[in-house]
Design an enzyme around this catalytic site. Sequence first.
Site, mmCIF file in Angstrom:
data_model
loop_
_atom_site.group_PDB
_atom_site.id
_atom_site.type_symbol
_atom_site.label_atom_id
_atom_site.label_comp_id
_atom_site.label_asym_id
_atom_site.label_seq_id
_atom_site.Cartn_x
_atom_site.Cartn_y
_atom_site.Cartn_z
ATOM 1 N N ALA A 21 22.539 42.357 34.926
ATOM 2 C CA ALA A 21 23.834 41.730 35.232
ATOM 3 C C ALA A 21 24.638 42.598 36.209
ATOM 4 C CB ALA A 21 24.619 41.521 33.936
ATOM 5 N N SER A 48 9.610 43.288 35.792
ATOM 6 C CA SER A 48 10.225 42.633 36.967
ATOM 7 C C SER A 48 9.529 42.986 38.274
ATOM 8 C CB SER A 48 11.692 43.055 37.081
ATOM 9 O OG SER A 48 12.393 42.678 35.941
ATOM 10 N N ARG A 107 28.694 60.775 30.476
ATOM 11 C CA ARG A 107 30.136 60.674 30.795
ATOM 12 C C ARG A 107 30.969 61.832 30.283
ATOM 13 N NH1 ARG A 107 30.666 54.526 28.951
ATOM 14 N NH2 ARG A 107 29.734 53.512 30.759
ATOM 15 N N CYS A 136 33.595 50.088 30.977
ATOM 16 C CA CYS A 136 34.323 48.999 31.629
ATOM 17 C C CYS A 136 35.746 48.823 31.072
ATOM 18 C CB CYS A 136 33.538 47.699 31.488
ATOM 19 S SG CYS A 136 32.785 47.495 29.865
ATOM 20 N N GLN A 163 36.699 41.457 24.907
ATOM 21 C CA GLN A 163 35.616 41.800 25.826
ATOM 22 C C GLN A 163 34.593 40.677 26.004
ATOM 23 O OE1 GLN A 163 35.849 46.470 24.537
ATOM 24 N NE2 GLN A 163 33.995 45.799 25.547
ATOM 25 N N SER A 166 29.280 39.858 29.282
ATOM 26 C CA SER A 166 28.542 40.587 30.329
ATOM 27 C C SER A 166 28.373 42.066 30.010
ATOM 28 C CB SER A 166 29.263 40.427 31.674
ATOM 29 O OG SER A 166 30.612 40.834 31.550
ATOM 30 N N GLY A 167 29.307 42.626 29.239
ATOM 31 C CA GLY A 167 29.206 44.043 28.889
ATOM 32 C C GLY A 167 27.951 44.349 28.089
ATOM 33 N N HIS A 250 36.860 41.132 31.118
ATOM 34 C CA HIS A 250 37.506 41.656 29.914
ATOM 35 C C HIS A 250 39.029 41.516 30.045
ATOM 36 C CE1 HIS A 250 33.778 43.275 28.729
ATOM 37 N NE2 HIS A 250 33.981 44.575 28.838
HETATM 38 P P1 A2P Z 1 14.189 44.186 33.604
HETATM 39 O O1 A2P Z 1 14.955 43.019 34.151
HETATM 40 O O2 A2P Z 1 12.880 44.384 34.284
HETATM 41 O O3 A2P Z 1 14.112 44.211 32.101
HETATM 42 P P2 A2P Z 1 21.119 44.089 31.639
HETATM 43 O O4 A2P Z 1 22.183 45.152 31.553
HETATM 44 O O5 A2P Z 1 21.621 42.846 32.288
HETATM 45 O O6 A2P Z 1 20.465 43.866 30.318
HETATM 46 O O7 A2P Z 1 19.997 44.650 32.623
HETATM 47 C C1 A2P Z 1 19.285 45.833 32.359
HETATM 48 C C2 A2P Z 1 18.532 46.270 33.600
HETATM 49 O O8 A2P Z 1 17.860 47.487 33.279
HETATM 50 C C3 A2P Z 1 17.465 45.297 34.067
HETATM 51 O O9 A2P Z 1 17.347 45.382 35.467
HETATM 52 C C4 A2P Z 1 16.224 45.843 33.383
HETATM 53 O O10 A2P Z 1 15.024 45.508 34.033
HETATM 54 C C5 A2P Z 1 16.466 47.318 33.533
HETATM 55 N N1 A2P Z 1 15.710 48.115 32.568
HETATM 56 C C6 A2P Z 1 15.757 48.036 31.221
HETATM 57 N N2 A2P Z 1 14.905 48.923 30.662
HETATM 58 C C7 A2P Z 1 14.305 49.567 31.689
HETATM 59 C C8 A2P Z 1 13.318 50.593 31.785
HETATM 60 N N3 A2P Z 1 12.795 51.143 30.683
HETATM 61 N N4 A2P Z 1 12.929 51.008 33.008
HETATM 62 C C9 A2P Z 1 13.460 50.449 34.110
HETATM 63 N N5 A2P Z 1 14.403 49.473 34.098
HETATM 64 C C10 A2P Z 1 14.816 49.044 32.900
#
Ligand code: A2P
Length: 345
Positions: A21, A48, A107, A136, A163, A166-167, A250
């Site tokens: 997101a 992905s 942080r 956020c 909130q 999206s968070g 938020h």
């Molecule tokens: P992916 O889409 O391949 O799962 P959100 O905050 O919307 O949940 O998105 C989390 C983001 O972090 C997505 O792009 C997700 O990729 C990525 N992500 C989550 N776990 C990993 C990981 N172990 N290594 C790399 N990217 C990650």
Amino acid sequence: MNHQPRPLAPRSLAIVGATGAVGVEFLHCLAQRNFPVGKLKLLASYRSAGKTLPFRGEALTVEALTEDSFQGVDIALFSAGGETSKKYGPIAVKAGAVVVDNSSAFRMDAGVPLVVPEVNPETISGHAGLIANPNCSTIISMTPLWPIHQQNRIKRIQLATYQASSGAGAAAMEELVESTRAHLDGREYAPKVLPHPYAFNLFSHNSDIDPATGYNGEETKVMREARKIFGDPDLRISATCVRVPVLRAHAVAISFECERPITEHEARAIIAKAPGVKLVDDRARNLFPMPRDASGQDDILVGRIRQDVSDPSGRTIALFAAGDQLLKGAALNAVQIAEHLVKAS
Ligand code: A2P
């Protein structure tokens, strides 16, 4: 003579969590703000790899994040959760990148600047490779208060958040939409991402409660981060964080007490000029900040500015704000930090 600013040299960028997101909003902010992007690597989980995302009219292919992903990268924007940041942030720094991290992993570390560019940009230059983007709700609450704090020190803050989904990431946004649709259709919906039914409901923030204090993780983050960003360890602050069925902005109700008396007119005049903030305070039309209006906006909307009558000494002001969680609450703030890095080098 007409002096044109010299174009900034393009930087090689990586986005970790590009499919998430916040990740897609990084792309939006970089393009919209004309950030000097040279090479751009889109990184996410192996799930992905091979997907494409649009950037400035091109389809860029997403790669799986690995330990070798950061060779030649100048700036890495991370938003893939705390565990990914903890593991890959230091790897990226070792490879020579400056990391702007949207997770809470670093942080509160001494030596890691925690930055809202409208508040404490001077801390950016003290980084040792890692810069943290605040929570956020912290950003949306503290940005409008900073100019007041500079003129009349804020001693105490009480706030309650409303909130958005999206968070909790793209999957939580989908859960809000799908569970609302199911509710309207009269179908059962078992929550998958959030702990409670989300449609036509609200609940205490889904982070763990500290049994000793009764505050949840989100509230603790807001309270600690506010003190660090303001550089004021004596700031007294208490937060109540609540998840509401809103998609991406938020809102927060804040009451703050200053050192000296302050009128609502003084507070409104200061906030009207605050960078990153837009005044929406129309009593005649009962028009005040709404998440719907804040969505997609860079500015934090602020209104309902009034004397808090529970403090007869006249030092306390109440207000209500709404800000886009994915923009100023996350991607935009990080891209603004990256802009400072580029301008400073
Ligand atoms: P992916 O889409 O391949 O799962 P959100 O905050 O919307 O949940 O998105 C989390 C983001 O972090 C997505 O792009 C997700 O990729 C990525 N992500 C989550 N776990 C990993 C990981 N172990 N290594 C790399 N990217 C990650």
